[in-house]
Design a protein around this motif. Structure first.
Motif, PDB file in Angstrom:
ATOM      1  N   THR A 197       0.859  -1.175   0.000  1.00 12.67           N
ATOM      2  CA  THR A 197       0.000   0.000   0.000  1.00 12.67           C
ATOM      3  C   THR A 197       0.899   1.230   0.000  1.00 12.67           C
ATOM      4  O   THR A 197       2.107   1.119   0.204  1.00 12.67           O
ATOM      5  N   PHE A 247      -1.248  -1.672  -4.194  1.00 11.98           N
ATOM      6  CA  PHE A 247      -2.250  -0.619  -4.330  1.00 11.98           C
ATOM      7  C   PHE A 247      -1.642   0.762  -4.559  1.00 11.98           C
ATOM      8  O   PHE A 247      -2.348   1.773  -4.419  1.00 11.98           O
ATOM      9  N   GLN A 262      -5.755   5.224  -8.298  1.00 14.56           N
ATOM     10  CA  GLN A 262      -7.057   4.596  -8.065  1.00 14.56           C
ATOM     11  C   GLN A 262      -8.142   5.236  -8.932  1.00 14.56           C
ATOM     12  O   GLN A 262      -8.204   6.458  -9.074  1.00 14.56           O
ATOM     13  N   VAL A 314     -11.414   0.002  -7.567  1.00 13.77           N
ATOM     14  CA  VAL A 314     -10.100  -0.160  -6.961  1.00 13.77           C
ATOM     15  C   VAL A 314      -9.171  -0.769  -8.006  1.00 13.77           C
ATOM     16  O   VAL A 314      -9.592  -1.576  -8.841  1.00 13.77           O
ATOM     17  N   SER A 315      -7.911  -0.359  -7.990  1.00 11.80           N
ATOM     18  CA  SER A 315      -6.922  -0.916  -8.911  1.00 11.80           C
ATOM     19  C   SER A 315      -5.717  -1.386  -8.126  1.00 11.80           C
ATOM     20  O   SER A 315      -5.462  -0.921  -7.005  1.00 11.80           O
ATOM     21  N   GLU A 344      -8.119  -3.892 -12.498  1.00  7.90           N
ATOM     22  CA  GLU A 344      -9.128  -3.029 -11.884  1.00  7.90           C
ATOM     23  C   GLU A 344     -10.355  -3.854 -11.521  1.00  7.90           C
ATOM     24  O   GLU A 344     -10.747  -4.761 -12.252  1.00  7.90           O
ATOM     25  N   SER A 373     -13.974  -2.591 -11.244  1.00  7.26           N
ATOM     26  CA  SER A 373     -14.741  -1.374 -11.505  1.00  7.26           C
ATOM     27  C   SER A 373     -15.867  -1.699 -12.486  1.00  7.26           C
ATOM     28  O   SER A 373     -15.920  -2.802 -13.029  1.00  7.26           O
ATOM     29  N   VAL A 383      -9.081   0.244  -1.431  1.00  2.00           N
ATOM     30  CA  VAL A 383      -7.765   0.044  -0.805  1.00  2.00           C
ATOM     31  C   VAL A 383      -7.943  -0.172   0.692  1.00  2.00           C
ATOM     32  O   VAL A 383      -7.323  -1.074   1.287  1.00  2.00           O
TER      33      VAL A 383
END
Length: 415
Positions: free
Chosen positions: A82, A192, A196, A201-202, A220, A222, A341
């Protein structure tokens, strides 16, 4: 035996017909051979004979399984990254594994030969199930075969639109370098640090086969796919985050796919003697898009049932309570109750890795699921639960849905 098609005068008569020859059917063929299902007349109906590397599956499980000789790589540790830092997750007693399609297709072809299966190189069309036999016709209405049971892995949409409809969509580059740049002892499960999307979220991930060769992918979750240029831009950015110079590596292969993430119902048994497999049969975990492990479980269940003289009907891919949890999670992400995330970070931060992986795979116990639920943001998830409950009572469609009059073609989905 390869046949280009049949006419009504002399249809093939078999005990079991597999419609579609991709990953789901390939796993079933191998399982039938492995369990030595003797005396079974089998047919495979698919206009394409699958060969080579057209997709990659990644999954977790205990070492020592029947797929071990086919694996390209496996890892006992993975990273979750992250913007705040990197966490190394020890997976023992599980491991994360990579399986490419070529050995799966090769093994299925050998199983097909050993089973003496008939292969019909014509697309299947309409099915007629009279409760005793299933008649399979081609798209022009000619009878191809009659079967005692049909296992249908052809892509199709859910029975009705879900309240939430997302996609897992991705593009990956197989990168080759002239010097060591990857750590083959550790995969990156989710990174992450990628930009984004406004809704979704990607993340990136890295699956190294060696210190000079790896699959680097941008994914992704989405509502809509991207243009090709956007995937390439995202991959270039992620390769830069990894500290790699694109000028110093070569793109050997490109992989791309789209997998549905929806709480819309997929009907696994549309008629008495027709069983759907893969994504069409509900093998995809709605909250993550993971599919392969469920396909593998169901292939083994089908083969064991036939070997014991029982109908080839596998158990549901996921318990009903998991499908409800997935619907709630999708709603929370889609309505912005919780950020993607934050959701996944808390999941890994507040649970042992094995519990998270078992949960994502759909094999946890209710007690384990309660522990997972306690690790999620309480108020946002409560709002999602209440919203989902109200929507179910009202039978609300997904935002923007309109009545559909026919099946929509599914994108390439990895099953």
């Amino acid at each position: 035996m390869w046949q280009r098609g049949r006419v009504d005068a002399s249809p093939v008569e078999v005990d079991l017909a597999l419609l579609g020859g991709g990953g789901a059917a390939s796993l079933v063929l191998a399982a039938l051979d492995r369990h030595d299902v003797a005396g079974l007349r089998v047919a495979v109906v698919d206009p394409v004979r699958r060969r080579g590397q057209d997709r990659t599956w990644a999954f977790w499980g205990a070492p020592g399984g029947e797929l071990d000789p086919l694996l390209s790589a496996s890892w006992s540790r993975v990273d979750v990254v992250t913007p705040a830092g990197r966490r190394v997750l020890p997976l023992t007693p599980l491991r994360y594994a990579m399986l490419r399609s070529a050995p799966v297709y090769d093994r299925a072809a050998e199983a097909e030969r050993r089973l003496g299966a008939v292969r019909i190189g014509t697309p299947a069309g309409v099915l007629h199930d009279d409760g005793h036999r299933v008649t399979v016709r081609d798209p022009d209405g000619r009878v191809l075969l009659r079967a005692g049971w049909v296992l249908d892995s052809r892509p199709r949409p859910p029975e009705r639109p879900g309240r939430t409809r997302w996609l897992q969509h991705f593009r990956g580059w197989w990168l080759a370098a002239d010097r060591p740049v990857f750590d083959p002892g550790r995969a990156v499960l989710m990174d992450f640090r990628t930009p984004q999307p406004a809704r979704g979220v990607s993340f990136g991930y890295v699956l190294p086969v060696s210190d000079r060769y790896a699959l680097v992918e941008y994914t992704e979750f989405s509502p809509a796919v991207l243009a090709d240029a956007a995937y390439d831009a995202a991959l270039r950015g992620y390769v830069g985050l990894l500290g790699l110079d694109l000028a110093a590596v070569r793109i050997r292969e490109v992989e791309q796919g789209v997998i549905p993430m929806t709480d819309g119902p997929f009907v696994a048994r549309p008629s008495p003697r027709v069983v759907r497999l893969g994504i069409a049969g509900g093998a995809t975990r709605p909250s993550t898009g993971f599919t392969f492990a469920a396909m593998l479980r169901q292939a083994d269940q089908i083969a064991r049932a036939l070997a014991a003289g029982r109908p080839p009907v596998p158990a549901p891919a996921y318990p009903r309570r998991h499908r409800w949890l997935d619907a709630v999670a999708l709603r929370a992400l889609d309505r912005g109750h919780v950020g993607g995330v934050e959701f996944f970070t808390r999941l890994f931060d507040r649970n042992p890795p094995e519990r998270v992986l078992r949960f994502l795979d759909g094999v946890t116990t209710p007690l384990e699921e309660l522990a997972v639920m306690r690790s999620s943001p309480l108020l946002p998830m409560t709002a999602a639960v209440l919203g989902d409950t109200v929507a179910r009572l009202r039978r609300d469609p997904a935002p923007g849905d309109v009545p559909e009059t026919g099946a929509r073609a599914a994108d390439r989905a990895g099953s």
